[in-house]
Scaffold this active site. Structure first.
Site, mmCIF file in Angstrom:
data_model
loop_
_atom_site.group_PDB
_atom_site.id
_atom_site.type_symbol
_atom_site.label_atom_id
_atom_site.label_comp_id
_atom_site.label_asym_id
_atom_site.label_seq_id
_atom_site.Cartn_x
_atom_site.Cartn_y
_atom_site.Cartn_z
ATOM 1 N N ASN A 1 8.179 16.322 4.525
ATOM 2 C CA ASN A 1 8.190 16.047 3.087
ATOM 3 C C ASN A 1 9.015 17.032 2.281
ATOM 4 O O ASN A 1 9.359 16.762 1.138
ATOM 5 C CB ASN A 1 6.756 16.009 2.533
ATOM 6 N N SER B 1 0.922 5.841 3.065
ATOM 7 C CA SER B 1 0.314 5.947 1.741
ATOM 8 C C SER B 1 1.120 5.119 0.749
ATOM 9 O O SER B 1 2.355 5.105 0.814
ATOM 10 C CB SER B 1 0.297 7.417 1.323
ATOM 11 N N ALA B 2 0.420 4.446 -0.185
ATOM 12 C CA ALA B 2 1.095 3.491 -1.077
ATOM 13 C C ALA B 2 1.958 4.154 -2.149
ATOM 14 O O ALA B 2 3.007 3.634 -2.514
ATOM 15 C CB ALA B 2 0.042 2.611 -1.757
ATOM 16 N N HIS B 3 1.511 5.305 -2.644
ATOM 17 C CA HIS B 3 2.180 5.799 -3.858
ATOM 18 C C HIS B 3 3.543 6.428 -3.602
ATOM 19 O O HIS B 3 4.220 6.845 -4.533
ATOM 20 C CB HIS B 3 1.253 6.751 -4.643
ATOM 21 N N CYS C 1 2.797 19.922 -3.394
ATOM 22 C CA CYS C 1 1.428 20.310 -3.066
ATOM 23 C C CYS C 1 1.262 21.825 -2.939
ATOM 24 O O CYS C 1 0.192 22.296 -2.629
ATOM 25 C CB CYS C 1 0.993 19.645 -1.775
HETATM 26 C C1 LIG Z 1 4.006 14.015 4.593
HETATM 27 C C2 LIG Z 1 2.830 13.756 3.713
HETATM 28 N N1 LIG Z 1 1.628 13.560 4.269
HETATM 29 C C3 LIG Z 1 0.531 13.307 3.550
HETATM 30 C C4 LIG Z 1 0.599 13.256 2.183
HETATM 31 C C5 LIG Z 1 -0.656 12.986 1.417
HETATM 32 O O1 LIG Z 1 -0.666 11.662 0.953
HETATM 33 P P1 LIG Z 1 -1.650 11.263 -0.263
HETATM 34 O O2 LIG Z 1 -1.049 11.858 -1.484
HETATM 35 O O3 LIG Z 1 -1.634 9.779 -0.269
HETATM 36 O O4 LIG Z 1 -2.976 11.823 0.074
HETATM 37 C C6 LIG Z 1 1.826 13.472 1.539
HETATM 38 C C7 LIG Z 1 1.918 13.480 0.057
HETATM 39 O O5 LIG Z 1 2.704 14.191 -0.521
HETATM 40 C C8 LIG Z 1 2.982 13.715 2.327
HETATM 41 O O6 LIG Z 1 4.163 13.919 1.772
#
Ligand SMILES: Cc1ncc(COP(=O)(O)O)c(C=O)c1O
Length: 375
Positions: free
Chosen positions: A149, A197-199, A321
């Site tokens: 990410n 994940s949808a968003h 995050c």
């Molecule tokens: C690689 C990765 N895994 C997991 C997540 C977590 O997803 P969610 O925001 O739907 O909990 C993210 C969100 O930034 C992500 O980029």
């Protein structure tokens, strides 16, 4: 507004919002109810499951809806360790996972599960050989993300899956950043659990899915309660969220290659322009079309992000995050402090226009010429 943070979250298209509003106001029945309104809601959930399965190239019964990517990651890890409790407790993962995997595995490590953390090279790459070299007789789980990410680097999940054939070790991949961004199907990846994940693809927040297939069997439920999601993830289904997720998938599926080409073109254009800024460094061998990581060494990313935000240009400092902290991904890649502290992530979506990138270029150049570098 110039929104260049699609890896953090994405705008929800009108069609998705409308589909959700229709469910909230009209098709609001409880899918467990036996009357028509309930049966309609149940059909909507099952249609959405079929759409999600189509996007992942798997059977609908292999999809469980979850509340988000974080839940899918946590569930897959715990379910795999439960299934393989007689194989052992050893976990192989990377030092560059999203906190949804990393924090979960750290908790397990504290509880006595031995963990091998694979380190990336300076470009953020991890090889299948590293994962295989880490395997032990008692390795219960390998959890490796599909696309990082922060850097956009794609990890060799399919190669690892092939090398795990014939072993009981289960394979989980966090495909939250890879889903509908890089081409794959559940079969082509060969993982036993896949989190999405949808968003991140134009859907609402608060809904995701976990693919459970391959060697995964008798899955330990995520929660205990009613019989929803085959009893594996009970709780009254968030029907509006589920319908919004499916609508977002359908919209992307209609123009998948075009959208991926568009994001890649935005990234190429951004690279060309930003690389003309003196001192700017590109971070990592980002393969995914939607993520570009760059650094202005000596210029703290927090300052860049807040200054750009005043001009309504939205990018993120490393990972969204990890606000305020130097990212564990950049540290694991061995970046020096100044470069790591100056790293920002720019990410693209179908709505991105080249003028957004021009605005970013102007603002970064202005930042560099008007601010003193950190010594
Ligand atoms: C690689 C990765 N895994 C997991 C997540 C977590 O997803 P969610 O925001 O739907 O909990 C993210 C969100 O930034 C992500 O980029």
């Amino acid at each position: 507004m110039h929104y260049l943070d699609h890896a953090a979250t994405t705008p929800v298209p009108q069609e998705v919002a409308q589909a959700m509003a229709g469910v909230l106001t009209n098709a609001f029945g409880n899918p467990s109810a036996q009357y028509t309104l309930g049966r309609q809601a149940k059909a909507l959930v099952e249609d959405s499951r079929a759409v999600t399965a189509k996007a992942l190239g798997c059977k609908p019964e292999q999809i469980c809806f979850t509340s988000c990517g974080t839940e899918g990651d946590n569930w897959a890890i715990h379910a795999a360790l439960h299934q393989n409790r007689r194989v052992g407790k050893h976990i192989v993962t990377t030092a560059t996972e999203h906190s949804a995997v990393m924090q979960c595995v750290k908790q397990l490590e504290q509880a006595g599960y031995p963990v091998t953390w694979l380190k990336p090279d300076a470009n953020g790459r991890i090889t299948a050989q590293q994962a295989v070299d880490a395997l032990r007789e008692d390795t219960a789980l390998v959890s490796i993300m599909l696309v990082n990410n922060e850097t956009g680097v794609r990890y060799p999940v399919e190669e690892i899956a092939a090398l795990l054939k014939g072993r009981p070790t289960l394979l989980h991949t966090d495909a939250v950043q890879g889903f509908m961004k890089v081409p794959f199907t559940a079969a082509s990846l060969g993982a036993d659990y896949i989190t999405v994940s949808a968003h991140k693809i134009g859907g609402p927040k608060g809904i995701g899915a976990l693919y459970i297939g391959g060697k995964a069997k008798n899955t330990k439920p995520m929660l205990y309660g009613g019989g929803q999601e085959s009893g594996l993830r009970p709780g009254t289904e968030p029907t509006a969220q589920i319908a919004g997720f499916a609508k977002a998938i359908e919209l992307r599926l209609e123009r998948l290659e075009e959208i991926q080409r568009h994001m890649a073109a935005c990234k190429t254009y951004a690279l060309e322009r930003l690389q003309t800024i003196p001192g700017l460094r590109v971070i990592g061998a980002g393969d995914a079309p939607h993520i570009l990581s760059v650094s202005l060494p000596g210029y703290p990313s927090q300052n860049i992000v807040s200054e750009l935000s005043e001009k309504e240009i939205y990018i993120s400092a490393g990972s969204a995050c990890h606000r305020g902290k130097i990212s564990h991904v950049l540290r694991a890649m061995g970046l020096d402090k100044k470069t790591a502290a100056g790293t920002v992530r720019v990410s693209f979506g179908p709505e991105t226009e080249l003028s957004d990138i021009d605005a970013l270029y102007d603002a970064l150049l202005a930042h560099k010429t008007t601010r003193f570098p950190m010594l």
